[in-house]
Design a protein around this motif. Structure first.
Motif, mmCIF file in Angstrom:
data_model
loop_
_atom_site.group_PDB
_atom_site.id
_atom_site.type_symbol
_atom_site.label_atom_id
_atom_site.label_comp_id
_atom_site.label_asym_id
_atom_site.label_seq_id
_atom_site.Cartn_x
_atom_site.Cartn_y
_atom_site.Cartn_z
ATOM 1 N N UNK A 1 0.834 -1.207 0.000
ATOM 2 C CA UNK A 1 0.000 0.000 0.000
ATOM 3 C C UNK A 1 0.868 1.257 0.000
ATOM 4 N N UNK A 2 1.932 1.259 0.812
ATOM 5 C CA UNK A 2 2.824 2.417 0.857
ATOM 6 C C UNK A 2 3.492 2.662 -0.500
ATOM 7 N N UNK A 3 3.739 1.589 -1.225
ATOM 8 C CA UNK A 3 4.405 1.722 -2.518
ATOM 9 C C UNK A 3 3.613 2.502 -3.546
ATOM 10 N N UNK A 4 2.302 2.681 -3.294
ATOM 11 C CA UNK A 4 1.475 3.424 -4.242
ATOM 12 C C UNK A 4 1.902 4.887 -4.366
ATOM 13 N N UNK A 5 2.508 5.430 -3.315
ATOM 14 C CA UNK A 5 3.009 6.815 -3.403
ATOM 15 C C UNK A 5 4.092 6.888 -4.476
ATOM 16 N N UNK A 6 5.001 5.928 -4.453
ATOM 17 C CA UNK A 6 6.111 5.905 -5.413
ATOM 18 C C UNK A 6 5.606 5.632 -6.830
ATOM 19 N N UNK A 7 4.752 4.632 -7.006
ATOM 20 C CA UNK A 7 4.262 4.320 -8.350
ATOM 21 C C UNK A 7 3.444 5.476 -8.911
ATOM 22 N N UNK A 8 2.678 6.157 -8.053
ATOM 23 C CA UNK A 8 1.897 7.307 -8.507
ATOM 24 C C UNK A 8 2.806 8.429 -8.973
#
Length: 689
Positions: free
Chosen positions: A452-459
Motif C-alpha cells: 500500500x505504501x508503494x502506491x506513493x512511489x508508483x503514482x
C-alpha cells in the motif's frame, strides 16, 4: 517423511552480465572520496571495503564497495559511488554498518553442518534446494555474530527461507521468508530443481495471450462473462485474446519450448504441470488450459526484458543461469499469490482466483522485483531483516506493470481502470492498488503494508510518465534504481532517478518536470547546482575555399539548473573563419552568480579536391529512416563509419565491407544523426524516425 535435496549446481557457476572481474579505472577516485568523507560516514580505522560490483551503463559507472572483516563480508553492508559519463561523482549512498564489532571470523563449524542445522529447523517435507550457503558477519539482536546464511527454496508451499546459523555454535539465530510477493504474503511451509543451460536453437513462434488482460482489451469491468469462474473459459474471454508473435522460442529435435535468449520456462514449484513442450510453434490455448498461463507469462516477460535491453539500451539481466530468467507459471502450491525469489533470481506464479500468470500486471510487477535486484547487484530494500521498507520495491513493481499497460492506450484518463493495477486478477483478492494514490510522502507511509505504501512511489513515477513519456521515464527509473542500496527509501530513489536523468543528458525541461512531479508527492529533492555535460570532440570539413565558418555549438550544450535559465557563451564565437586545423572550443553557462564551462576540440579537415569529391560521392537512403540506412559509393577498402548523435556522442561504429552496405539504426532514438566516413573524412546527415 522423506526429504530430497537438489543442489543448485548452476549457481556455482554464476555468470554476470556486468563482467566477472570487478575492476574500474574510477576505483582510485572512489577510494579517495571514501577517505575524504570517512569522518562523516563514521568509518573506523579498521574498516575495510572491497570493490565487489561494477556496473557500466548509459548513465556512467556505479561502484559498490562491500564492507569486510578479515576477508569475511559484512552482510548487506556497502558504500555505493556513481560516476557520470564524464567520470564525475554525482551520487553516493551509505549502507555500511558503522556499529559492527570486531569479532573472531574463523568459523567453528562447516557450511555442511550449517546446512544440516537449517534443514532440521525448517522441517521441510519433500524436495528442496539450498541455493545459498555463505559466511557473513552481521548483527543479530544487536549482537555482532559470525553466521552462515542458508537460503532454502522448497518445491511445495510458499516461501524462500533464510536461516542464519551461528558459525561458532551451529545454533539457529533467525528464520524468515525472503521471497518477494505481489501482494501481502502469508507464511506457510515451503522449489528449485537443478538448473541447466544448453545451446539455444531459436526460431519464431505464435501465441494467443491477454495483452495485458481481457478487461482492458474489451473495455469492461469484472462482471458477467468476464469473471474467473474457476478458470472456466467462454466465448467472450476467448475473444479477448490477442494473437502475437514470439520472437524467439527453442526448437530442439523437433520439439518447441518456451525458451528464448532472455526467458525460459521451468517447473520448480508445485503443482508440477510440466514445460508445455510441443511439436508445433503455435502456442495458442484457451484460458482453461494450463498452457495459456505458461505462454502468457513467457510472452510478457520476454517482451519486457527485450524492451529494456534492446530498446532502452540498458543491460538488465539475471546474474545467474547464464543471464536467462527462469519462471514457473504454476507455483506456490496453487496459492493466490506470486513471488520473486532473490536467491535463485526466479519467479513463480500462483493459481488461486484468477491464475496470476494470466494478468500481465502481475507478471510485470513480479518482474519489477527482478529489475530492482539485478540493477543493484542484490541490494533491494526489504531484502534484509534490518531494513526499514517504505514500499519502494513494491511501488517499483506496480510502476513497471502500469508503465506497460498504459502504453497500450486501452483506457482514457476518465476511466477508473486507467489508474488501476491488476485489473483482471485484483478483484479475486480485493486489490485496490492504483497509481492515483492520494497520500503523499512521507506522512502517507504507514509501515503496515509496503504494498500500500508503494502506491506513493508508483503514482509519482506515473505522473512523470504522463509528462515526459514512457521511454524517458522507464530509462531514468531503471538507471536510477541502480544507484541505490538496500536501505534506500522512496525519497532516495527519487533523487537517484533525477540524477540518472541528468547523467544521461536529459533536457533541463525534463529534469525540471521530474523535480516538480516528485516534489508534488512530498519528496524533498536537493537544489540543483549548475552543471553541463561534456561535449564530444567534433570533426568538420572545410568548404571549397578551404576555410570553415564556425557555427554555434550551443545546441550541443545542455546546462541543468533549478530554473533552466542558464545563458550560454561560445568562444571563439560563431562566425569566426577557421583554416584547417585543431581548435579548442569553450562553452560557458551562467545562471545567477554560478557559471560552468565545457571544453572540446574541433578538427577542421581540408577541403577535398574535385576528383576526391567525385570518388567519395556517397549516397545514403532512405532519409528519414526507421530501421535501416543503406550506403552506396566508391569506398576505400579500409573505410569505416562512425555515427554521431547531435550531442557529438558516437552511437555506432562499423567497418564497410563493400560498395553497398547498411547500418541497423533500430535501437537509436528518434532524431538527427551524422554518418562520418573516417577515411574519406566526409559526413552525411540522416533523420531517424
Amino acid at each position: 517423511m522423506k526429504c530430497k535435496v537438489l543442489l543448485a549446481i548452476a549457481l556455482t557457476f554464476a555468470f554476470s552480465y556486468y563482467g566477472k572481474a570487478q575492476v574500474s579505472s574510477n576505483e582510485a577516485a572512489a577510494r579517495t572520496w571514501i577517505r575524504n568523507h570517512g569522518k562523516d560516514l563514521d568509518i573506523k580505522p579498521n574498516d575495510n571495503f572491497k570493490l565487489s560490483f561494477v556496473r557500466k551503463s548509459l548513465s556512467g559507472e556505479t561502484l559498490r564497495f562491500q564492507q569486510m572483516m578479515n576477508n569475511v563480508p559484512v552482510f548487506k553492508s556497502e558504500l555505493v559511488i556513481h560516476f557520470n559519463p564524464s567520470n564525475a561523482i554525482t551520487y553516493t549512498s551509505d549502507a555500511h554498518d558503522a556499529a559492527i564489532e570486531n569479532i573472531n571470523t574463523t568459523p567453528a563449524i562447516s557450511k555442511e553442518v550449517a546446512s544440516v542445522s537449517s534443514a532440521q529447523n525448517l522441517k521441510i517435507e519433500g524436495e528442496y534446494t539450498v541455493d545459498l550457503n555463505d559466511l557473513y558477519v552481521t548483527k543479530v539482536n544487536n549482537q555482532t555474530k559470525l553466521v552462515y546464511r542458508v537460503v532454502t527454496n522448497p518445491k511445495s508451499g510458499n516461501g524462500s527461507w533464510e536461516v542464519l546459523v551461528d558459525a561458532q555454535s551451529a545454533a539457529v539465530l533467525s528464520v524468515r521468508d525472503v521471497a518477494i510477493y505481489d501482494h501481502k504474503k502469508y507464511a506457510q511451509s515451503n522449489g528449485n530443481p537443478k538448473s541447466t543451460t544448453s545451446t539455444l536453437a531459436l526460431v519464431t513462434g505464435t501465441a494467443l495471450v491477454y495483452d495485458p488482460d481481457p478487461l482492458s482489451t474489451v473495455h469492461v469491468t469484472y462482471t458477467g462473462n468476464y469473471v474467473d469462474n474457476n478458470d472456466a473459459t467462454n466465448t467472450s474471454l476467448d475473444a479477448a485474446r490477442t494473437a502475437v508473435s514470439l520472437p524467439e522460442i527453442d526448437l530442439t529435435s523437433g520439439v518447441y519450448k518456451l525458451k528464448s535468449s532472455y526467458v525460459e520456462i521451468k517447473d520448480f514449484e508445485t503443482p508440477s504441470k510440466g514445460l508445455f513442450t510441443q511439436a508445433t510453434s503455435d502456442f495458442s490455448f484457451n484460458r482453461n488450459q494450463d498452457g495459456f498461463e505458461a505462454v502468457n507469462a513467457f510472452y510478457h516477460l520476454d517482451k519486457s526484458i527485450r524492451y529494456i535491453n534492446e530498446t532502452l539500451g540498458v543491460v538488465c539481466r539475471p546474474s545467474l543461469n547464464a543471464g536467462i530468467f527462469f519462471y514457473d507459471p504454476s507455483g506456490l502450491s496453487g496459492a493466490d499469490n506470486s513471488h520473486y525469489i532473490p536467491s535463485s533470481e526466479r519467479i513463480a506464479f500462483g493459481e488461486g482466483g484468477v491464475d496470476d500468470a494470466e494478468d500481465a500486471d502481475v507478471v510485470l510487477h513480479e518482474f519489477g522485483h527482478g529489475i530492482h535486484d539485478w540493477m543493484t547487484g542484490g541490494s533491494t530494500p526489504g531484502s534484509y531483516s534490518g531494513d526499514t521498507d517504505d514500499g519502494l520495491g513494491e511501488g517499483s513493481g506496480d510502476y513497471w506493470a502500469q508503465s506497460y499497460s498504459r502504453s497500450l492506450n486501452q483506457w482514457t484518463s476518465t476511466n477508473a481502470a486507467y489508474q488501476k493495477v491488476f485489473n483482471w486478477d485484483g478483484p479475486a483478492w480485493g486489490s485496490t492498488r492504483n497509481t492515483n494514490y492520494s497520500l503523499n510522502y512521507p506522512a502517507g507511509i504507514q509501515y503496515q503494508d509496503n504494498h500500500m505504501d508503494g502506491q506513493i512511489w508508483s503514482t509519482a513515477c506515473m505522473k512523470i510518465w504522463d509528462a515526459i513519456g514512457r521511454v524517458k521515464t522507464d530509462k531514468a527509473f531503471v538507471e536510477g534504481l541502480s544507484y541505490t542500496d538496500h536501505t534506500a527509501t522512496q525519497e532516495d530513489a527519487a533523487i537517484a532517478m533525477r540524477q540518472a536523468a541528468i547523467d544521461m543528458n536529459y533536457s533541463c525541461a525534463d529534469v525540471k518536470t521530474i523535480t516538480t512531479k516528485f516534489t508534488s508527492k512530498g519528496y524533498t529533492l536537493p537544489p540543483l547546482d549548475l552543471t553541463m555535460a561534456a561535449i564530444a570532440d567534433q570533426t568538420v570539413q572545410a568548404s571549397a575555399s578551404n576555410t570553415y565558418t564556425l557555427t554555434n555549438f550551443n545546441s550541443l550544450a545542455n546546462p541543468i539548473s533549478d530554473n533552466c535559465d542558464a545563458v550560454l557563451l561560445q568562444s571563439p564565437a560563431a562566425g569566426a573563419v577557421l583554416a584547417p586545423g585543431v581548435y579548442t572550443i569553450t562553452i560557458t553557462a551562467t545562471s545567477g552568480s554560478s557559471n560552468v564551462a565545457v571544453i572540446f576540440q574541433l578538427t577542421v579537415t581540408p577541403f577535398l579536391g574535385i576528383a576526391d569529391s567525385l570518388k567519395n560521392n556517397f549516397v545514403l537512403y532512405p532519409n528519414p529512416a526507421t530501421n535501416v540506412v543503406y550506403l552506396k559509393g566508391d569506398f576505400d577498402t579500409s573505410e569505416s563509419i562512425t555515427v554521431y548523435n547531435m550531442l557529438g556522442q558516437a552511437v555506432i561504429r562499423k567497418a564497410l565491407t563493400a560498395n553497398e552496405d547498411s547500418i541497423d539504426v533500430t535501437s537509436l532514438a528518434a532524431g538527427v544523426y551524422n554518418v562520418y566516413f573516417n577515411t574519406a573524412k566526409v559526413a552525411h546527415k540522416f533523420v531517424k524516425n
